[in-house]
Design a protein around this motif. Structure first.
Motif, PDB file in Angstrom:
ATOM      1  N   ALA A  64       6.970 -31.008  19.415  1.00 36.63           N
ATOM      2  CA  ALA A  64       7.239 -31.593  18.101  1.00 36.63           C
ATOM      3  C   ALA A  64       6.066 -32.438  17.623  1.00 36.63           C
ATOM      4  N   SER A  65       5.386 -33.107  18.529  1.00 39.85           N
ATOM      5  CA  SER A  65       4.261 -33.955  18.132  1.00 39.85           C
ATOM      6  C   SER A  65       3.130 -33.128  17.513  1.00 39.85           C
ATOM      7  N   PHE A  66       2.899 -31.919  18.010  1.00 41.94           N
ATOM      8  CA  PHE A  66       1.886 -31.036  17.414  1.00 41.94           C
ATOM      9  C   PHE A  66       2.336 -30.599  16.024  1.00 41.94           C
ATOM     10  N   LEU A  67       3.591 -30.236  15.913  1.00 39.18           N
ATOM     11  CA  LEU A  67       4.115 -29.746  14.642  1.00 39.18           C
ATOM     12  C   LEU A  67       4.112 -30.815  13.562  1.00 39.18           C
ATOM     13  N   GLU A  68       4.082 -32.072  13.956  1.00 36.62           N
ATOM     14  CA  GLU A  68       4.063 -33.185  13.004  1.00 36.62           C
ATOM     15  C   GLU A  68       2.647 -33.616  12.604  1.00 36.62           C
ATOM     16  N   LEU A  69       1.635 -33.093  13.272  1.00 35.21           N
ATOM     17  CA  LEU A  69       0.260 -33.497  12.977  1.00 35.21           C
ATOM     18  C   LEU A  69      -0.136 -33.137  11.546  1.00 35.21           C
ATOM     19  N   ASP A  84       5.177 -23.146   9.622  1.00 38.24           N
ATOM     20  CA  ASP A  84       6.620 -22.946   9.468  1.00 38.24           C
ATOM     21  C   ASP A  84       7.395 -24.255   9.547  1.00 38.24           C
ATOM     22  N   HIS A  85       6.835 -25.240  10.216  1.00 37.19           N
ATOM     23  CA  HIS A  85       7.518 -26.526  10.361  1.00 37.19           C
ATOM     24  C   HIS A  85       7.741 -27.205   9.010  1.00 37.19           C
ATOM     25  N   ASP A  86       6.851 -26.947   8.048  1.00 37.08           N
ATOM     26  CA  ASP A  86       6.976 -27.482   6.682  1.00 37.08           C
ATOM     27  C   ASP A  86       6.250 -26.520   5.745  1.00 37.08           C
ATOM     28  N   ALA A  87       6.797 -25.322   5.627  1.00 41.57           N
ATOM     29  CA  ALA A  87       6.118 -24.253   4.887  1.00 41.57           C
ATOM     30  C   ALA A  87       5.759 -24.649   3.463  1.00 41.57           C
ATOM     31  N   ALA A  88       6.673 -25.255   2.748  1.00 36.93           N
ATOM     32  CA  ALA A  88       6.403 -25.618   1.355  1.00 36.93           C
ATOM     33  C   ALA A  88       5.319 -26.688   1.261  1.00 36.93           C
ATOM     34  N   GLY A  89       5.369 -27.654   2.122  1.00 35.15           N
ATOM     35  CA  GLY A  89       4.408 -28.748   2.073  1.00 35.15           C
ATOM     36  C   GLY A  89       3.044 -28.414   2.632  1.00 35.15           C
TER      37      GLY A  89
END
Length: 94
Positions: free
Chosen positions: A11-16, A46-51
């Motif tokens: 999760a920490s990578f996906l939040e970078l 994919d973790h925040d596709a729109a953003g």
């Protein structure tokens, strides 16, 4: 860098933010197959596709597409996100 394969699913990578992800995947010292880099970029997007859609322009040129096995390239070329990524990469190179 040594544990990229394990870290990129955390999760920490996906939040970078984009910049640290770009720094990691753009490193010549990354000890993984390029398919793992593509998977990591995909999971991060994919973790925040729109953003994160605009981040494709920064990340795509860092993927070393020619290093992917031909079979992987053919499989990926059928997926909409990766088609978009590869098109952006081609545009960045011209």
């Amino acid at each position: 860098m040594e544990h990229f394969a394990e870290c990129c699913v955390e999760a920490s990578f996906l939040e970078l933010p984009c910049e640290p992800v770009a720094e990691v995947i753009g490193s010549d010292d990354l000890p993984v197959e390029e398919a793992a880099v593509v998977s990591a970029v995909r999971a991060w997007l994919d973790h925040d596709a729109a953003g994160r859609a605009q981040s494709l322009r920064m990340l795509v040129p860092l993927v070393r597409w020619p290093l992917l096995p031909v079979v992987a390239q053919l499989q990926l070329s059928k997926e909409p996100l990766l088609k978009s990524m590869m098109r952006l990469d081609d545009e960045a190179r011209t």
